[in-house]
Design an enzyme around this catalytic site. Structure first.
Site, PDB file in Angstrom:
ATOM      1  N   HIS A  15      56.201  15.081  51.653  1.00  0.00           N
ATOM      2  CA  HIS A  15      55.912  14.359  50.402  1.00  0.00           C
ATOM      3  C   HIS A  15      56.714  14.896  49.218  1.00  0.00           C
ATOM      4  O   HIS A  15      56.330  14.701  48.078  1.00  0.00           O
ATOM      5  CB  HIS A  15      54.416  14.409  50.112  1.00  0.00           C
ATOM      6  CG  HIS A  15      53.612  13.870  51.245  1.00  0.00           C
ATOM      7  ND1 HIS A  15      53.605  12.534  51.557  1.00  0.00           N
ATOM      8  CD2 HIS A  15      52.849  14.492  52.173  1.00  0.00           C
ATOM      9  CE1 HIS A  15      52.853  12.352  52.631  1.00  0.00           C
ATOM     10  NE2 HIS A  15      52.390  13.526  53.020  1.00  0.00           N
ATOM     11  N   GLY A  18      70.614  11.112  66.319  1.00  0.00           N
ATOM     12  CA  GLY A  18      69.589  10.089  66.077  1.00  0.00           C
ATOM     13  C   GLY A  18      68.218  10.480  66.596  1.00  0.00           C
ATOM     14  O   GLY A  18      67.386   9.611  66.896  1.00  0.00           O
ATOM     15  N   GLY A  61      67.669  19.920  61.065  1.00  0.00           N
ATOM     16  CA  GLY A  61      68.137  18.735  61.806  1.00  0.00           C
ATOM     17  C   GLY A  61      66.942  17.961  62.319  1.00  0.00           C
ATOM     18  O   GLY A  61      66.441  17.058  61.655  1.00  0.00           O
ATOM     19  N   SER A  62      66.442  18.397  63.477  1.00  0.00           N
ATOM     20  CA  SER A  62      65.251  17.735  64.035  1.00  0.00           C
ATOM     21  C   SER A  62      64.084  17.836  63.064  1.00  0.00           C
ATOM     22  O   SER A  62      63.310  16.888  62.896  1.00  0.00           O
ATOM     23  CB  SER A  62      64.848  18.399  65.355  1.00  0.00           C
ATOM     24  OG  SER A  62      65.930  18.443  66.239  1.00  0.00           O
ATOM     25  N   GLU A  78      67.985   2.413  64.213  1.00  0.00           N
ATOM     26  CA  GLU A  78      69.067   3.340  64.560  1.00  0.00           C
ATOM     27  C   GLU A  78      69.028   3.668  66.061  1.00  0.00           C
ATOM     28  O   GLU A  78      70.052   3.685  66.741  1.00  0.00           O
ATOM     29  CB  GLU A  78      68.928   4.631  63.741  1.00  0.00           C
ATOM     30  CG  GLU A  78      69.985   5.669  64.091  1.00  0.00           C
ATOM     31  CD  GLU A  78      69.855   6.975  63.305  1.00  0.00           C
ATOM     32  OE1 GLU A  78      68.972   7.077  62.441  1.00  0.00           O
ATOM     33  OE2 GLU A  78      70.660   7.891  63.586  1.00  0.00           O
TER      34      GLU A  78
HETATM   35  C1  LIG Z   1      78.744  13.930  65.878  1.00  0.00           C
HETATM   36  C2  LIG Z   1      77.474  13.958  65.086  1.00  0.00           C
HETATM   37  C3  LIG Z   1      77.252  13.006  64.102  1.00  0.00           C
HETATM   38  C4  LIG Z   1      76.092  13.059  63.318  1.00  0.00           C
HETATM   39  N1  LIG Z   1      75.936  12.155  62.286  1.00  0.00           N
HETATM   40  C5  LIG Z   1      74.914  12.350  61.393  1.00  0.00           C
HETATM   41  C6  LIG Z   1      74.833  11.567  60.200  1.00  0.00           C
HETATM   42  O1  LIG Z   1      75.635  10.661  59.970  1.00  0.00           O
HETATM   43  N2  LIG Z   1      73.833  11.833  59.318  1.00  0.00           N
HETATM   44  C7  LIG Z   1      72.915  12.820  59.539  1.00  0.00           C
HETATM   45  O2  LIG Z   1      72.043  13.025  58.687  1.00  0.00           O
HETATM   46  N3  LIG Z   1      72.944  13.568  60.674  1.00  0.00           N
HETATM   47  C8  LIG Z   1      73.927  13.362  61.598  1.00  0.00           C
HETATM   48  N4  LIG Z   1      73.997  14.140  62.737  1.00  0.00           N
HETATM   49  C9  LIG Z   1      72.984  15.167  62.951  1.00  0.00           C
HETATM   50  C10 LIG Z   1      72.036  14.903  64.119  1.00  0.00           C
HETATM   51  O3  LIG Z   1      71.104  13.912  63.764  1.00  0.00           O
HETATM   52  C11 LIG Z   1      71.380  16.270  64.453  1.00  0.00           C
HETATM   53  O4  LIG Z   1      72.390  17.080  65.046  1.00  0.00           O
HETATM   54  C12 LIG Z   1      70.224  16.127  65.390  1.00  0.00           C
HETATM   55  O5  LIG Z   1      69.145  15.473  64.763  1.00  0.00           O
HETATM   56  C13 LIG Z   1      69.725  17.491  65.903  1.00  0.00           C
HETATM   57  O6  LIG Z   1      69.541  18.397  64.840  1.00  0.00           O
HETATM   58  P1  LIG Z   1      70.213  19.859  64.907  1.00  0.00           P
HETATM   59  O7  LIG Z   1      71.633  19.702  65.297  1.00  0.00           O
HETATM   60  O8  LIG Z   1      69.912  20.547  63.647  1.00  0.00           O
HETATM   61  O9  LIG Z   1      69.472  20.595  66.099  1.00  0.00           O
HETATM   62  P2  LIG Z   1      68.095  21.409  65.982  1.00  0.00           P
HETATM   63  O10 LIG Z   1      67.091  20.588  65.271  1.00  0.00           O
HETATM   64  O11 LIG Z   1      68.383  22.770  65.490  1.00  0.00           O
HETATM   65  O12 LIG Z   1      67.693  21.510  67.518  1.00  0.00           O
HETATM   66  C14 LIG Z   1      68.376  22.347  68.450  1.00  0.00           C
HETATM   67  C15 LIG Z   1      67.843  22.044  69.852  1.00  0.00           C
HETATM   68  O13 LIG Z   1      66.446  22.341  69.898  1.00  0.00           O
HETATM   69  C16 LIG Z   1      65.721  21.187  70.263  1.00  0.00           C
HETATM   70  N5  LIG Z   1      64.453  21.156  69.516  1.00  0.00           N
HETATM   71  C17 LIG Z   1      64.289  21.153  68.168  1.00  0.00           C
HETATM   72  N6  LIG Z   1      62.982  21.089  67.862  1.00  0.00           N
HETATM   73  C18 LIG Z   1      62.322  21.059  69.034  1.00  0.00           C
HETATM   74  C19 LIG Z   1      60.926  20.969  69.413  1.00  0.00           C
HETATM   75  N7  LIG Z   1      59.976  20.839  68.478  1.00  0.00           N
HETATM   76  N8  LIG Z   1      60.613  20.990  70.729  1.00  0.00           N
HETATM   77  C20 LIG Z   1      61.569  21.060  71.667  1.00  0.00           C
HETATM   78  N9  LIG Z   1      62.881  21.124  71.382  1.00  0.00           N
HETATM   79  C21 LIG Z   1      63.253  21.118  70.108  1.00  0.00           C
HETATM   80  C22 LIG Z   1      66.609  20.012  69.898  1.00  0.00           C
HETATM   81  O14 LIG Z   1      66.300  18.873  70.671  1.00  0.00           O
HETATM   82  C23 LIG Z   1      67.986  20.572  70.222  1.00  0.00           C
HETATM   83  O15 LIG Z   1      68.220  20.458  71.605  1.00  0.00           O
HETATM   84  C24 LIG Z   1      75.115  14.057  63.570  1.00  0.00           C
HETATM   85  C25 LIG Z   1      75.324  14.997  64.589  1.00  0.00           C
HETATM   86  C26 LIG Z   1      76.487  14.963  65.329  1.00  0.00           C
HETATM   87  C27 LIG Z   1      76.688  16.024  66.380  1.00  0.00           C
END
Ligand SMILES: Cc1cc2nc3c(=O)[nH]c(=O)nc-3n(C[C@H](O)[C@H](O)[C@H](O)COP(=O)(O)OP(=O)(O)OC[C@H]3O[C@@H](n4cnc5c(N)ncnc54)[C@H](O)[C@@H]3O)c2cc1C
Length: 384
Positions: free
Chosen positions: A186, A368, A135-136, A247
């Site tokens: 990349h 986002g 995700g992130s 975004e």
């Molecule tokens: C309702 C909804 C709609 C969405 N729509 C889309 C979409 O249309 N397209 C799409 O591609 N995605 C979509 N997403 C995904 C969204 O972008 C991700 O959920 C978001 O980027 C977080 O990724 P993750 O859920 O994998 O959390 P993770 O990346 O697993 O993170 C978990 C927690 O750890 C924290 N964290 C992670 N890395 C670090 C770090 N380096 N330092 C400190 N804290 C950290 C995060 O902030 C979070 O609190 C959607 C999500 C939801 C819930």
């Protein structure tokens, strides 16, 4: 007409009035029903398209309105008046994250095949980046595209994708190169994947945004033709980065719109509801809370408009946009919680909009780019 606030002009306020009218007529009255249905009708796309609202910033040659990001910004802020975060999110994902990469990076043929029908509301788009394992950390995506004669074969899974059930096409991030060690940023490319054989979606149940179809999308041996490569091969990270600023601005604008609406409705509730012989707003604690909340709306609006002004002026306001996203999403959720509190028991009930608004607002600090990721970006920008 409300006087315009820079960067908006009177022309934008005129647009705001017409968008608000449409939303109050065509969307808001059905928000509650669509939340119950866990689905807003696809016809909403056509309704917006009929008013030119799916293509405000796109050139007229593609059926757009020939406007710019400021026109789109008005729409982002006003969409909150739908009163359904899910409906605003589904329409917003199509407008703000699925179609912009095609506009910016697509070939003429791709624009004709996807952007033009998307602006007409005939094809609905989604952006598929997030996966169960990434995700992130976007670079960790694992969905793979293997090169075959005439195109690619796709395998993998995307999750939490807005419009993930209804989308006709998914702008999908994939790995197109295997290197040791992995090239991370990349080896990502984008493919426009049509819904068809090997593409299956399953809807997810969630805290808020009930009217939107957030889904897991599986790709099983999906053939994607050569001509559906979007942008340069192995340069997909650039495409991801290119739209992040917009975004996040769109999300900040949406939060400002939602906050303003919640404040208006809560202030009205506080004037109507009586306790101990006077309206709630006659109690100093409530009056002061509403004053603080109005200040929060104003602060968020100023910070967001400043970032927007810089963005449309062609600056690269990474710091300001990141701060706007970080500030507004958390402030919006906090404001919703405070407004819910002012509603008392009514705030906990489905029939009051604030119950939904509070749940809907919880997504902001996650989607986002989460609050933590915004702080990481700011840490870098600030040289920490
Ligand atoms: C309702 C909804 C709609 C969405 N729509 C889309 C979409 O249309 N397209 C799409 O591609 N995605 C979509 N997403 C995904 C969204 O972008 C991700 O959920 C978001 O980027 C977080 O990724 P993750 O859920 O994998 O959390 P993770 O990346 O697993 O993170 C978990 C927690 O750890 C924290 N964290 C992670 N890395 C670090 C770090 N380096 N330092 C400190 N804290 C950290 C995060 O902030 C979070 O609190 C959607 C999500 C939801 C819930």
């Amino acid at each position: 007409m409300t006087p315009s606030t820079p960067p908006f002009s009177d022309e934008h306020e005129e647009l705001r009035r017409s968008i608000r009218g449409l939303i109050e007529r065509e969307l808001a009255p059905y928000a509650q029903q669509w939340e119950e249905d866990r689905w807003f009708p696809d016809e909403c796309f056509a309704k917006l398209a009929a008013q030119g609202l799916l293509g405000l910033k796109y050139p007229e040659s593609y059926g757009g309105q020939g406007g710019d990001y400021l026109h789109e910004a008005v729409l982002c802020e006003e969409m909150a008046r739908t009163g359904s975060g899910g409906t605003a999110a589904g329409l917003g994902a199509h407008i703000n994250i699925a179609t912009p990469p095609i506009w910016k990076f697509g070939t003429e043929e791709q624009k004709q095949r996807y952007l033009v029908p998307a602006i007409r509301g005939e094809k609905i788009g989604a952006l598929g980046i997030t996966e169960p394992g990434a995700g992130s950390d976007v670079a960790a995506i694992a969905t793979s595209a293997e090169r075959v004669d005439g195109g690619w074969v796709l395998n993998g899974e995307k999750t939490y994708i807005t419009n993930g059930v209804r989308a006709h096409f998914i702008v999908t991030a994939v790995k197109t190169r295997k290197t040791t060690p992995p090239a991370r940023h990349h080896d990502i490319s984008f493919l426009i994947v049509d819904r068809g054989e090997g593409v299956s979606s399953s809807a997810l149940h969630k805290l808020g945004w009930h009217a939107s179809d957030t889904a897991t999308i599986s790709f099983q041996d999906v053939f994607v033709p050569e001509e559906n490569l979007l942008g340069e091969l192995n340069d997909g990270f650039k495409l991801i980065m290119a739209n992040f600023q917009w975004e996040r601005l769109a999300m900040a604008l949406g939060a400002v719109g939602a906050m303003a609406l919640a404040w208006e409705r809560t202030a009205e509730f506080a004037r109507q509801r009586h306790t101990f012989g006077r309206p709630l707003s006659g109690h100093q604690a409530i009056r002061h809370k509403l004053a603080d909340l109005a200040t929060s709306v104003y602060t968020c609006r100023c910070v967001t408009y400043d970032a927007l002004r810089r963005f449309v002026a062609g600056e690269e306001p990474l710091k300001e946009v990141t701060m706007a996203k970080l500030l507004t999403q958390r402030a919006c959720f906090q404001l919703m919680d405070d407004c819910l509190q002012i509603h008392g028991g009514a705030g906990y009930m489905r029939e009051y909009f604030i119950e939904r608004a509070a749940r809907d607002a919880r997504l902001g600090p996650i989607g986002g780019g989460s609050d933590e990721i915004m702080r990481e970006i700011l840490g870098r920008v600030l040289g920490l």
